[in-house]
Motif scaffolding. Structure first.
Motif, PDB file in Angstrom:
ATOM      1  N   LEU A  34       0.828  -1.207   0.000  1.00 18.45           N
ATOM      2  CA  LEU A  34       0.000   0.000   0.000  1.00 18.45           C
ATOM      3  C   LEU A  34       0.862   1.258   0.000  1.00 18.45           C
ATOM      4  O   LEU A  34       0.607   2.193  -0.756  1.00 18.45           O
ATOM      5  CB  LEU A  34      -0.917   0.005   1.226  1.00 18.45           C
ATOM      6  CG  LEU A  34      -2.026  -1.047   1.238  1.00 18.45           C
ATOM      7  CD1 LEU A  34      -2.655  -1.148   2.630  1.00 18.45           C
ATOM      8  CD2 LEU A  34      -3.092  -0.706   0.201  1.00 18.45           C
ATOM      9  N   THR A  35       1.850   1.298   0.871  1.00 22.57           N
ATOM     10  CA  THR A  35       2.820   2.393   0.898  1.00 22.57           C
ATOM     11  C   THR A  35       4.181   1.810   1.246  1.00 22.57           C
ATOM     12  O   THR A  35       4.280   0.752   1.880  1.00 22.57           O
ATOM     13  CB  THR A  35       2.467   3.481   1.936  1.00 22.57           C
ATOM     14  OG1 THR A  35       2.471   2.916   3.249  1.00 22.57           O
ATOM     15  CG2 THR A  35       1.105   4.098   1.655  1.00 22.57           C
ATOM     16  N   LEU A  36       5.226   2.529   0.838  1.00 22.23           N
ATOM     17  CA  LEU A  36       6.601   2.100   1.097  1.00 22.23           C
ATOM     18  C   LEU A  36       7.326   3.188   1.878  1.00 22.23           C
ATOM     19  O   LEU A  36       7.280   4.360   1.507  1.00 22.23           O
ATOM     20  CB  LEU A  36       7.320   1.865  -0.233  1.00 22.23           C
ATOM     21  CG  LEU A  36       8.859   1.804  -0.207  1.00 22.23           C
ATOM     22  CD1 LEU A  36       9.342   0.581   0.585  1.00 22.23           C
ATOM     23  CD2 LEU A  36       9.422   1.787  -1.621  1.00 22.23           C
ATOM     24  N   THR A  37       7.985   2.778   2.966  1.00 26.18           N
ATOM     25  CA  THR A  37       8.875   3.685   3.687  1.00 26.18           C
ATOM     26  C   THR A  37      10.226   3.008   3.834  1.00 26.18           C
ATOM     27  O   THR A  37      10.325   1.906   4.371  1.00 26.18           O
ATOM     28  CB  THR A  37       8.324   4.052   5.073  1.00 26.18           C
ATOM     29  OG1 THR A  37       7.048   4.679   4.933  1.00 26.18           O
ATOM     30  CG2 THR A  37       9.280   5.008   5.789  1.00 26.18           C
ATOM     31  N   ALA A  38      11.264   3.671   3.329  1.00 25.97           N
ATOM     32  CA  ALA A  38      12.637   3.172   3.462  1.00 25.97           C
ATOM     33  C   ALA A  38      13.380   4.114   4.394  1.00 25.97           C
ATOM     34  O   ALA A  38      13.480   5.317   4.129  1.00 25.97           O
ATOM     35  CB  ALA A  38      13.324   3.116   2.098  1.00 25.97           C
ATOM     36  N   MET A  39      13.896   3.561   5.487  1.00 27.89           N
ATOM     37  CA  MET A  39      14.575   4.361   6.493  1.00 27.89           C
ATOM     38  C   MET A  39      16.044   3.976   6.577  1.00 27.89           C
ATOM     39  O   MET A  39      16.378   2.792   6.598  1.00 27.89           O
ATOM     40  CB  MET A  39      13.921   4.144   7.867  1.00 27.89           C
ATOM     41  CG  MET A  39      12.454   4.517   7.916  1.00 27.89           C
ATOM     42  SD  MET A  39      11.655   4.011   9.466  1.00 27.89           S
ATOM     43  CE  MET A  39      12.730   4.802  10.648  1.00 27.89           C
ATOM     44  N   MET A  40      16.919   4.993   6.628  1.00 35.14           N
ATOM     45  CA  MET A  40      18.368   4.787   6.768  1.00 35.14           C
ATOM     46  C   MET A  40      18.862   3.664   5.866  1.00 35.14           C
ATOM     47  O   MET A  40      19.595   2.779   6.284  1.00 35.14           O
ATOM     48  CB  MET A  40      18.745   4.548   8.238  1.00 35.14           C
ATOM     49  CG  MET A  40      18.079   3.387   8.930  1.00 35.14           C
ATOM     50  SD  MET A  40      18.469   3.270  10.707  1.00 35.14           S
ATOM     51  CE  MET A  40      17.159   4.269  11.399  1.00 35.14           C
ATOM     52  N   SER A  41      18.435   3.693   4.589  1.00 35.41           N
ATOM     53  CA  SER A  41      18.686   2.584   3.669  1.00 35.41           C
ATOM     54  C   SER A  41      19.386   3.066   2.400  1.00 35.41           C
ATOM     55  O   SER A  41      19.866   4.197   2.323  1.00 35.41           O
ATOM     56  CB  SER A  41      17.365   1.878   3.342  1.00 35.41           C
ATOM     57  OG  SER A  41      17.584   0.664   2.688  1.00 35.41           O
ATOM     58  N   SER A  42      19.439   2.196   1.396  1.00 35.64           N
ATOM     59  CA  SER A  42      20.185   2.486   0.168  1.00 35.64           C
ATOM     60  C   SER A  42      19.599   1.703  -0.998  1.00 35.64           C
ATOM     61  O   SER A  42      18.864   0.727  -0.802  1.00 35.64           O
ATOM     62  CB  SER A  42      21.660   2.101   0.362  1.00 35.64           C
ATOM     63  OG  SER A  42      22.405   2.293  -0.832  1.00 35.64           O
ATOM     64  N   THR A  43      19.968   2.133  -2.208  1.00 35.19           N
ATOM     65  CA  THR A  43      19.600   1.380  -3.412  1.00 35.19           C
ATOM     66  C   THR A  43      20.617   0.290  -3.723  1.00 35.19           C
ATOM     67  O   THR A  43      20.396  -0.539  -4.596  1.00 35.19           O
ATOM     68  CB  THR A  43      19.536   2.310  -4.636  1.00 35.19           C
ATOM     69  OG1 THR A  43      20.833   2.912  -4.820  1.00 35.19           O
ATOM     70  CG2 THR A  43      18.490   3.397  -4.467  1.00 35.19           C
ATOM     71  N   GLY A  44      21.755   0.315  -3.044  1.00 29.28           N
ATOM     72  CA  GLY A  44      22.838  -0.599  -3.388  1.00 29.28           C
ATOM     73  C   GLY A  44      23.668  -0.096  -4.561  1.00 29.28           C
ATOM     74  O   GLY A  44      24.518  -0.825  -5.099  1.00 29.28           O
ATOM     75  N   ASN A  45      23.455   1.150  -4.945  1.00 28.93           N
ATOM     76  CA  ASN A  45      24.221   1.789  -6.019  1.00 28.93           C
ATOM     77  C   ASN A  45      25.706   1.743  -5.658  1.00 28.93           C
ATOM     78  O   ASN A  45      26.133   2.336  -4.675  1.00 28.93           O
ATOM     79  CB  ASN A  45      23.737   3.231  -6.164  1.00 28.93           C
ATOM     80  CG  ASN A  45      24.485   4.016  -7.216  1.00 28.93           C
ATOM     81  OD1 ASN A  45      25.505   3.572  -7.739  1.00 28.93           O
ATOM     82  ND2 ASN A  45      23.977   5.202  -7.532  1.00 28.93           N
ATOM     83  N   PRO A  46      26.538   1.051  -6.449  1.00 30.77           N
ATOM     84  CA  PRO A  46      27.952   0.883  -6.083  1.00 30.77           C
ATOM     85  C   PRO A  46      28.776   2.158  -6.165  1.00 30.77           C
ATOM     86  O   PRO A  46      29.893   2.205  -5.641  1.00 30.77           O
ATOM     87  CB  PRO A  46      28.454  -0.156  -7.089  1.00 30.77           C
ATOM     88  CG  PRO A  46      27.552  -0.016  -8.258  1.00 30.77           C
ATOM     89  CD  PRO A  46      26.213   0.341  -7.693  1.00 30.77           C
ATOM     90  N   THR A  47      28.250   3.207  -6.796  1.00 29.22           N
ATOM     91  CA  THR A  47      29.008   4.450  -6.913  1.00 29.22           C
ATOM     92  C   THR A  47      28.827   5.369  -5.707  1.00 29.22           C
ATOM     93  O   THR A  47      29.515   6.392  -5.592  1.00 29.22           O
ATOM     94  CB  THR A  47      28.596   5.221  -8.176  1.00 29.22           C
ATOM     95  OG1 THR A  47      27.246   5.696  -8.032  1.00 29.22           O
ATOM     96  CG2 THR A  47      28.691   4.342  -9.414  1.00 29.22           C
ATOM     97  N   LEU A  48      27.913   5.016  -4.813  1.00 26.62           N
ATOM     98  CA  LEU A  48      27.655   5.869  -3.657  1.00 26.62           C
ATOM     99  C   LEU A  48      28.743   5.726  -2.604  1.00 26.62           C
ATOM    100  O   LEU A  48      29.427   4.699  -2.518  1.00 26.62           O
ATOM    101  CB  LEU A  48      26.300   5.508  -3.032  1.00 26.62           C
ATOM    102  CG  LEU A  48      25.066   5.824  -3.870  1.00 26.62           C
ATOM    103  CD1 LEU A  48      23.832   5.238  -3.217  1.00 26.62           C
ATOM    104  CD2 LEU A  48      24.910   7.332  -4.054  1.00 26.62           C
ATOM    105  N   ALA A  49      28.867   6.755  -1.778  1.00 25.25           N
ATOM    106  CA  ALA A  49      29.823   6.719  -0.672  1.00 25.25           C
ATOM    107  C   ALA A  49      29.453   5.592   0.288  1.00 25.25           C
ATOM    108  O   ALA A  49      28.272   5.295   0.503  1.00 25.25           O
ATOM    109  CB  ALA A  49      29.812   8.056   0.062  1.00 25.25           C
ATOM    110  N   SER A  50      30.478   4.952   0.844  1.00 19.74           N
ATOM    111  CA  SER A  50      30.244   3.859   1.776  1.00 19.74           C
ATOM    112  C   SER A  50      30.452   4.340   3.205  1.00 19.74           C
ATOM    113  O   SER A  50      30.718   5.522   3.458  1.00 19.74           O
ATOM    114  CB  SER A  50      31.178   2.686   1.465  1.00 19.74           C
ATOM    115  OG  SER A  50      32.526   3.119   1.496  1.00 19.74           O
TER     116      SER A  50
END
Length: 301
Positions: A136-152
């Motif tokens: 019904l609705t989506l909430t993503a908290m303190m999460s990521s897409t797994g995009n490998p170019t993002l800062a780790s």
């Protein structure tokens, strides 16, 4: 705490509120149990007219543990991912998303609001992408897409995360202090660190299920699943992305990346918040969850 058969596993779960009410499914993060969504949080959310369900992911708490599977070889895993080959892991986040659907099926719930934190936020994204008719609705908290170019994560945070804890049986104090050190490092700098509560949670989780190899299998599932961005175009549910501005484990850019790849997503940065939910922020976050689910309910409550 109850147990139910779902997706070929035994899943441990709790339910708050009326069974006939609209369901709100809460998904936990890497290496943690459902009690991280504490009772007061669940009861407060349920008071807004929801049936709130929290559960232990596979390899956590009272749910099925894959102890028959050896600890993942992360060097081989990284090599396979780099070569675009299918890595050898016991399971991926796709399987963990199927667990959540299996739980809803077993409970007779056709559709639910879904909120996930950290790894649970990645599982929630997969639910909304691959099972859009169930979310019904989506909430993503303190999460990521797994995009490998993002800062780790900051190097010291990653070291604390992956460094084995002392044995609970042989060095209980060392085990507790190691876990407390990590909890304090990723905590919200804008709010007091509640060491007493953290100590209680750490010991409660350890007493419920102490499986040193489970963390590695869940981490391998994240790595093997990879980049979620290609499937996020399928998300049709109203989406909220909550992220702390001071998260040292999953940087703020990761939350922004989720919001950028889900059409019409609302991005909600919280100043002073790290990779936890301080007591002082629980009401604010619950209000946000209610608002995304049913704007009129928040005004009437």
């Amino acid at each position: 705490m109850q147990h139910i058969s779902a997706n070929g596993l035994t899943l441990s779960y709790d339910s708050f509120g009326e069974e006939q009410a609209e369901a709100f499914l809460l998904i936990s993060g890497l290496g943690t149990q459902m009690i991280r969504w504490n009772d007061a949080f669940c009861e407060d959310l349920a008071s807004h007219g929801f049936r709130v369900i929290r559960f232990d992911n596979r390899d956590a708490g009272g749910s099925t543990h894959f102890t028959q599977s050896p600890a993942p070889d992360f060097a081989a895993l990284a090599q396979a991912v780099a070569a675009h080959q299918k890595p050898k892991v016991p399971y991926t986040l796709h399987d963990m998303a199927a667990d959540a659907i299996g739980l809803l099926d077993a409970l007779g719930i056709k559709r639910a609001h879904v909120a996930g934190r950290s790894m649970g936020g990645m599982i929630a994204q997969l639910l909304a992408s691959l099972y859009p008719h169930r979310v019904l609705t989506l909430t993503a908290m303190m999460s990521s897409t797994g995009n490998p170019t993002l800062a780790s994560a900051a190097p010291d945070v990653m070291a604390l995360l992956t460094q084995p804890s002392p044995s609970l049986a042989e060095d209980t104090l060392g085990f507790l202090n190691h876990r407390l050190q990590f909890a304090k490092r990723i905590a919200s700098p804008g709010y007091p660190f509640d060491e007493t509560t953290q100590r209680t949670i750490i010991l409660e989780e350890a007493n419920l299920a102490n499986d040193p190899t489970a963390f590695g299998r869940q981490l391998a599932a994240i790595v093997a699943t990879g980049d979620l961005r290609p499937v996020l175009v399928r998300v049709v549910a109203p989406t909220l992305v909550i992220h702390g501005t001071d998260d040292p484990l999953i940087p703020l850019a990761c939350g922004k990346d989720i919001a950028a790849h889900i059409s019409h997503a609302t991005f909600m940065p919280i100043n002073g918040m790290g990779h936890d939910i301080p007591l002082e922020l629980e009401h604010l976050i619950i209000q946000a969850l209610v608002r995304i689910a049913h704007p009129h309910r928040l005004r009437m409550h």
